[in-house]
Design a protein around this motif. Structure first.
Motif, short mmCIF file in Angstrom:
data_model
loop_
_atom_site.label_atom_id
_atom_site.label_comp_id
_atom_site.label_asym_id
_atom_site.label_seq_id
_atom_site.Cartn_x
_atom_site.Cartn_y
_atom_site.Cartn_z
N SER A 27 -73.93 -12.82 -103.81
CA SER A 27 -74.95 -12.67 -104.62
C SER A 27 -76.12 -12.03 -103.73
CB SER A 27 -75.42 -14.02 -105.18
OG SER A 27 -76.67 -13.86 -105.75
N VAL A 28 -76.69 -10.98 -104.37
CA VAL A 28 -77.60 -10.14 -103.39
C VAL A 28 -79.12 -9.96 -103.83
CG1 VAL A 28 -77.93 -7.89 -102.39
CG2 VAL A 28 -75.66 -8.82 -102.45
N GLU A 29 -79.93 -10.31 -102.82
CA GLU A 29 -81.51 -10.11 -103.16
C GLU A 29 -81.80 -8.87 -102.30
OE1 GLU A 29 -83.82 -11.40 -105.29
OE2 GLU A 29 -81.89 -12.13 -106.25
N GLU A 30 -82.94 -8.25 -102.53
CA GLU A 30 -83.48 -7.14 -101.66
C GLU A 30 -84.86 -7.26 -101.33
OE1 GLU A 30 -82.41 -3.42 -103.26
OE2 GLU A 30 -80.51 -3.95 -103.90
N ALA A 31 -85.13 -6.71 -100.26
CA ALA A 31 -86.66 -6.67 -99.79
C ALA A 31 -86.83 -5.45 -99.10
CB ALA A 31 -87.26 -7.97 -99.10
N GLU A 32 -88.06 -4.66 -99.39
CA GLU A 32 -88.11 -3.48 -98.68
C GLU A 32 -88.87 -3.32 -97.33
OE1 GLU A 32 -91.19 -0.86 -101.22
OE2 GLU A 32 -89.61 -1.40 -102.17
N ASN A 33 -89.53 -4.77 -97.13
CA ASN A 33 -90.17 -5.02 -95.74
C ASN A 33 -90.15 -6.18 -95.24
OD1 ASN A 33 -92.69 -6.16 -96.56
ND2 ASN A 33 -92.92 -4.23 -97.75
N GLY A 34 -90.33 -6.54 -94.00
CA GLY A 34 -90.27 -7.78 -93.60
C GLY A 34 -91.23 -9.07 -94.05
N LYS A 35 -92.32 -8.43 -94.67
CA LYS A 35 -93.25 -9.60 -95.32
C LYS A 35 -92.67 -9.72 -96.68
CE LYS A 35 -98.00 -9.48 -97.06
NZ LYS A 35 -97.70 -9.97 -98.45
#
Length: 121
Positions: A27-35
């Motif tokens: 199951s995948v989640e995404e974030a576009e930066n470390g914060k």
């Protein structure tokens, strides 16, 4: 179902990684930066994190340093995914708390092997 958080500023890398991970049963989640990645971890700590090195707002090294200081931040396996391939970068990533390291561009087989190495497949 195991969960994975992809922290990468490249939409293409996130899309390719998501496809590979979903075929492996994640199951995948995404974030576009470390914060944004840390905010996601505060909501729900994933089993594994694919982490880019060079990102705006917060780098991969800053992310993993802060992640590992959290109460449950030692739990996720972290695989750095980056174009930085010299030994100094690899040492820095491992000493900051990374479990594995994969070079971009990577394919299904390479990522699967790295996930096996950290006990995630």
């Amino acid at each position: 179902m195991k969960t994975c958080l992809i922290v990468d500023d490249s939409r293409v890398i996130r899309k390719v990684s998501r496809h590979i991970l979903e075929t492996l049963g994640f199951s995948v989640e995404e974030a576009e930066n470390g914060k944004e990645g840390l905010e996601r971890c505060d909501e729900t700590m994933p089993d594994v994190i694919l982490l880019d090195w060079n990102m705006p707002v917060m780098t991969g090294i800053e992310f993993i340093t802060q992640l590992r200081q959290r109460p449950d931040g030692k739990a996720p396996k972290v695989v750095f995914c980056t174009t930085e391939n010299d030994v100094a970068h690899i040492r820095e990533a491992i000493s900051a708390g990374a479990d594995e390291y994969v070079m971009k561009p990577f394919d299904h087989e390479t990522l699967q092997i790295k996930l096996q190495l950290v006990g995630m497949t």
